[in-house]
Write a protein that holds these residues in place. Structure first.
Motif, PDB file in Angstrom:
ATOM      1  N   ARG A 190      35.340  21.613  25.172  1.00 41.22           N
ATOM      2  CA  ARG A 190      35.248  21.076  23.809  1.00 41.22           C
ATOM      3  C   ARG A 190      33.914  21.413  23.164  1.00 41.22           C
ATOM      4  O   ARG A 190      32.976  21.832  23.854  1.00 41.22           O
ATOM      5  N   VAL A 191      33.847  21.181  21.858  1.00 39.51           N
ATOM      6  CA  VAL A 191      32.591  21.307  21.125  1.00 39.51           C
ATOM      7  C   VAL A 191      32.351  19.964  20.452  1.00 39.51           C
ATOM      8  O   VAL A 191      33.224  19.448  19.758  1.00 39.51           O
ATOM      9  N   VAL A 192      31.195  19.366  20.704  1.00 38.45           N
ATOM     10  CA  VAL A 192      30.891  18.048  20.147  1.00 38.45           C
ATOM     11  C   VAL A 192      29.718  18.179  19.183  1.00 38.45           C
ATOM     12  O   VAL A 192      28.684  18.760  19.537  1.00 38.45           O
ATOM     13  N   ARG A 193      29.887  17.677  17.971  1.00 40.31           N
ATOM     14  CA  ARG A 193      28.793  17.755  16.996  1.00 40.31           C
ATOM     15  C   ARG A 193      28.283  16.357  16.683  1.00 40.31           C
ATOM     16  O   ARG A 193      29.052  15.432  16.445  1.00 40.31           O
ATOM     17  N   LYS A 194      26.937  16.212  16.715  1.00 43.27           N
ATOM     18  CA  LYS A 194      26.305  14.949  16.293  1.00 43.27           C
ATOM     19  C   LYS A 194      25.175  15.352  15.385  1.00 43.27           C
ATOM     20  O   LYS A 194      24.140  15.822  15.865  1.00 43.27           O
ATOM     21  N   GLY A 195      25.367  15.200  14.066  1.00 37.42           N
ATOM     22  CA  GLY A 195      24.360  15.683  13.121  1.00 37.42           C
ATOM     23  C   GLY A 195      24.224  17.188  13.296  1.00 37.42           C
ATOM     24  O   GLY A 195      25.213  17.916  13.273  1.00 37.42           O
ATOM     25  N   ASN A 196      22.986  17.637  13.529  1.00 36.20           N
ATOM     26  CA  ASN A 196      22.814  19.088  13.720  1.00 36.20           C
ATOM     27  C   ASN A 196      22.770  19.462  15.206  1.00 36.20           C
ATOM     28  O   ASN A 196      22.343  20.545  15.569  1.00 36.20           O
ATOM     29  N   GLN A 197      23.190  18.507  16.056  1.00 37.03           N
ATOM     30  CA  GLN A 197      23.205  18.818  17.491  1.00 37.03           C
ATOM     31  C   GLN A 197      24.615  19.147  17.938  1.00 37.03           C
ATOM     32  O   GLN A 197      25.530  18.330  17.811  1.00 37.03           O
ATOM     33  N   LEU A 247      29.364  32.228  16.007  1.00 36.93           N
ATOM     34  CA  LEU A 247      29.211  32.499  14.575  1.00 36.93           C
ATOM     35  C   LEU A 247      28.250  31.486  13.965  1.00 36.93           C
ATOM     36  O   LEU A 247      28.412  30.270  14.162  1.00 36.93           O
ATOM     37  N   VAL A 248      27.256  31.994  13.272  1.00 39.50           N
ATOM     38  CA  VAL A 248      26.274  31.099  12.653  1.00 39.50           C
ATOM     39  C   VAL A 248      26.395  31.230  11.136  1.00 39.50           C
ATOM     40  O   VAL A 248      26.099  32.280  10.558  1.00 39.50           O
ATOM     41  N   LYS A 249      26.865  30.133  10.535  1.00 33.18           N
ATOM     42  CA  LYS A 249      27.093  30.147   9.083  1.00 33.18           C
ATOM     43  C   LYS A 249      25.809  29.717   8.350  1.00 33.18           C
ATOM     44  O   LYS A 249      25.042  28.918   8.880  1.00 33.18           O
ATOM     45  N   PRO A 250      25.633  30.216   7.124  1.00 33.81           N
ATOM     46  CA  PRO A 250      24.437  29.819   6.377  1.00 33.81           C
ATOM     47  C   PRO A 250      24.505  28.341   5.974  1.00 33.81           C
ATOM     48  O   PRO A 250      25.578  27.775   5.925  1.00 33.81           O
ATOM     49  N   VAL A 296      23.244  27.422  10.563  1.00 28.71           N
ATOM     50  CA  VAL A 296      21.849  27.798  10.797  1.00 28.71           C
ATOM     51  C   VAL A 296      21.016  26.526  10.986  1.00 28.71           C
ATOM     52  O   VAL A 296      21.160  25.566  10.219  1.00 28.71           O
ATOM     53  N   GLY A 297      20.195  26.515  11.994  1.00 29.87           N
ATOM     54  CA  GLY A 297      19.330  25.368  12.247  1.00 29.87           C
ATOM     55  C   GLY A 297      19.926  24.384  13.244  1.00 29.87           C
ATOM     56  O   GLY A 297      19.234  23.483  13.719  1.00 29.87           O
ATOM     57  N   ASP A 298      21.179  24.573  13.604  1.00 29.00           N
ATOM     58  CA  ASP A 298      21.788  23.669  14.592  1.00 29.00           C
ATOM     59  C   ASP A 298      21.101  23.835  15.954  1.00 29.00           C
ATOM     60  O   ASP A 298      20.725  24.937  16.349  1.00 29.00           O
ATOM     61  N   ALA A 357      20.111  27.772  16.744  1.00 27.05           N
ATOM     62  CA  ALA A 357      20.809  28.857  16.047  1.00 27.05           C
ATOM     63  C   ALA A 357      19.979  29.158  14.789  1.00 27.05           C
ATOM     64  O   ALA A 357      20.233  28.633  13.715  1.00 27.05           O
ATOM     65  N   ASP A 358      18.939  29.974  14.968  1.00 25.52           N
ATOM     66  CA  ASP A 358      17.938  30.094  13.902  1.00 25.52           C
ATOM     67  C   ASP A 358      18.244  31.180  12.874  1.00 25.52           C
ATOM     68  O   ASP A 358      17.567  31.262  11.859  1.00 25.52           O
TER      69      ASP A 358
END
Ligand code: RUQ
Ligand code: CUA
Length: 644
Positions: A543-550, A641-644, A571-573, A615-616
């Motif tokens: 799975r992929v878990v997102r918490k804010g930018n983490q 994939l890193v989206k703007p 970007v920035g995650d 992911a800079d």
């Protein structure tokens, strides 16, 4: 008598061997091959002693230092086949060591000194853990001479599990050596320096610069050195060199030799210092005929440490020379100048020391040394008030072996030892009890250390000896001005002259010392158990878990896909990526790299690795498996994939 007969019949035996082979294989072919390749019967015999057919395993395993590579080199004997480079102080991409995986990055990070990250080491002296003075095959230790550190390698997995920087030393060499039950791992300083990290002018060398021996307490259950339970003994500002722990009769004592007991501080060369007109170090450091063998009572030092008779320097317990002297726990004995190593024989009673500039090897008798100590018969004291024992009265004797005697290893046969002769480029077989030279065998070229099978233990095996040669010159196809080293395998079976069997180029750093152990003592694991890893990913639970930018990714890997295959972030995650290799088949390793992220993993079956990165940059970053694993290996990929 039997041996004499054997010798007389050796050519016949070889002839029979050749003929026998001819009869069963193909008479023409063997003779033809010998002729075509210009091989003698001795060559054929050497080949028969080392050739290991496909599927057959080696009898011994050698752990060799990897010198400037910062690794350990592992090879088998008698085949001399290289099996592995164990990454220790240096990142190593194949093993995914130091290329982004959190666990290995943390181990390399333990090696920071004064905050500075160090990504190389100069490995010199490996030591195998011992039980009752025998190699037990559980752990391997190795030092970093350049940046005073020691490392612990777990031989269950052949991987580095700990790096321990020395809190008071600024360089070291006499390391690693273990006590007979691996209670302590010894580390001895080389170039004296202040214990503190302060600037201290060289004019204060005699007063404020110091040597030391650190006794690192090893906890076998935890597989770790425990810094809080470890301590050091302060030593004079001589250059202490190689060390050894007493065994059997000498158990409880540890020894180290030294050079530059002149305390010469050099200055030669048009530098910017006031010392510029002085002789170079090499001249000043070898002015006297003798240096000092140091004798330290480890049992007393342990007691003093327990009683709190130490001072804390940089948070580390140091027992002063004064305290050691007052407790009869520190002595010096003159030894021929500039030796390399003090080697204790299997009985623990005899110590050999070879001054590289003397043609003799000196054999000290521990019992005689103890008598002098017990009767307080001292020949004087050094400038630090350490009692000096008489060299003459400590010696069992001296034997003239040849030019540049350097390092000694022991045989199974009582009294038999082998000493490398650096200048002669030879190895001497001699009897240290009867004090006589038996024979010499020439070596290519300039041999440093030697290793015999189980040669450091209480019961060496004899059989094989390896000369760790410094130069290769013309032994191999030329590969440019930097030549490989040359390890030469020598047959030391009793009752026959020593025979050089094999030349093996070492193409990775300069090995200094090696240890050779019976291969069946290894108890390595064949695969990891998933439950050993906290962040393992169970099949179906990817799975992929997102918490804010983490963003936390739980990925599994199995032939021939990653799951999930597409990961989208912004970007920035901050990405934490756990990957578990779900394979159960032995050797089914998968890799993992993400385009331009400078990461690479080697995930063995059952293993979980974790990567953390930001992911800079916006973009499309393919990731793929870096280990050819199956027919659809190239298809084993995904997109990050890193989206703007
Ligand atoms: S060795 S200096 Cu014993 Cu470290 Cu090559
Ligand atoms: Cu998995 Cu290639």
């Amino acid at each position: 008598m039997v041996n004499k007969l054997k010798k007389a019949f050796q050519p016949v035996l070889i002839g029979m061997l050749v003929l026998g082979l001819c009869a069963t294989v193909n008479a023409q072919s063997l003779e033809q091959v010998m002729k075509e390749r210009g091989l003698s019967q001795a060559d054929i015999l050497a080949a028969a002693k080392t050739y290991t057919p496909s599927g057959k395993l080696d009898e011994y395993v050698v752990f060799s230092s990897g010198g400037q590579s910062g690794h350990v080199i592992v090879y088998g004997v008698p085949s001399m086949r290289i099996l592995k480079y164990i990454a220790v102080f240096t990142p190593e991409p194949w093993q995914g060591y130091g290329y982004g995986d959190v666990a290995s990055m943390a181990i390399l990070d333990q090696g920071r000194i004064r905050g500075r990250k160090i990504t190389w080491g100069d490995t010199h002296h490996p030591a195998i853990s011992e039980t009752n003075g025998e190699y037990d095959g559980q752990y391997l230790f190795i030092n970093d001479k350049a940046n005073p550190r020691v490392a612990v390698i777990d031989l269950k997995t052949f991987s580095t599990v700990q790096i321990v920087p020395n809190p008071i030393m600024k360089s070291q060499h006499g390391s690693t050596f273990v006590t007979p039950n691996t209670e302590y791992v010894l580390e001895t300083s080389l170039y004296p320096a202040p214990f503190s990290n302060d600037y201290v002018p060289l004019e204060e060398f005699n007063e404020k610069y110091r040597g030391a021996m650190t006794m690192w307490k090893f906890n076998r259950k935890r597989g770790k050195i425990i810094a809080e339970d470890s301590f050091s003994v302060e030593l004079p500002p001589y250059c202490q060199d190689l060390t050894d722990a007493g065994k059997k009769v000498s158990a409880g004592w540890v020894f180290t030799n030294s050079f530059n007991t002149e305390r010469y501080i050099g200055g030669f060369g048009k530098g910017n210092t006031k010392f510029r007109d002085r002789l170079p170090h090499e001249a000043g450091m070898s002015a006297k005929d003798t240096d000092y063998l140091h004798m330290i009572n480890l049992e007393t030092a342990k007691k003093l440490f327990k009683e709190g008779k130490d001072t804390k320097i940089n948070g580390h317990a140091v027992i002063s020379m004064e305290t050691m002297i007052a407790n009869n726990a520190l002595f010096l004995i003159p030894e021929p100048k500039s030796p390399h190593g003090v080697m204790i024989d299997p009985s623990g009673q005899y110590l050999t020391v070879s001054g590289k500039l003397d043609t003799h090897v000196s054999v000290y008798d521990f019992k005689k040394m103890m008598k002098l100590i017990e009767s307080k018969q001292y020949d004087g004291r050094d400038p630090y008030n350490i009692p000096i024992l008489s060299m003459q009265e400590s010696l069992h004797g001296q034997v003239e072996l040849g030019l540049g005697p350097l390092h000694t290893q022991y045989d199974k046969e009582k009294g038999i030892a082998y000493t490398s002769l650096f200048v002669d480029s030879a190895v001497a077989r001699w009897d240290f009890l009867k004090l006589k030279l038996i024979e010499k065998v020439p070596i290519h070229y300039n041999v440093g250390h030697l290793v015999s099978a189980e040669g450091d233990t209480v019961s060496p095996d004899g059989k094989y000896l390896i000369a760790l040669n410094k130069l290769a010159i013309d032994r191999f196809v030329q590969v440019g001005p930097l030549h490989p080293q040359n390890h030469q395998l020598i047959d030391i079976s009793p009752g026959q002259p020593m025979q050089v069997l094999y030349d093996m180029p070492i193409p990775l750093g300069e090995p200094h010392y090696a240890v050779m152990m019976k291969a069946d003592k290894l108890k390595t694991i064949k695969r990891f158990k998933q439950k050993w890893f906290k962040h393992r990913v169970k099949p179906g639970k990817e799975r992929v878990v997102r918490k804010g930018n983490q963003v936390t990714v739980y990925s599994s890997i199995i032939r021939s896909h990653y799951s999930p295959e597409i990961i989208e972030v912004k970007v920035g995650d901050e990405v934490t990526w756990h990957l578990t290799n779900l394979e159960r088949a032995q050797d089914e390793t998968h890799g993992f790299t993400v385009d331009t992220y400078n990461i690479n993993a080697s995930l063995e079956p059952g293993e979980t690795n974790t990567f953390k990165f930001i992911a800079d940059k916006e973009g499309v970053f393919p990731f793929y498996c870096t280990e050819f694993c199956a027919a659809l290996h190239l298809e084993m990929m995904g997109y990050f994939l890193v989206k703007p």
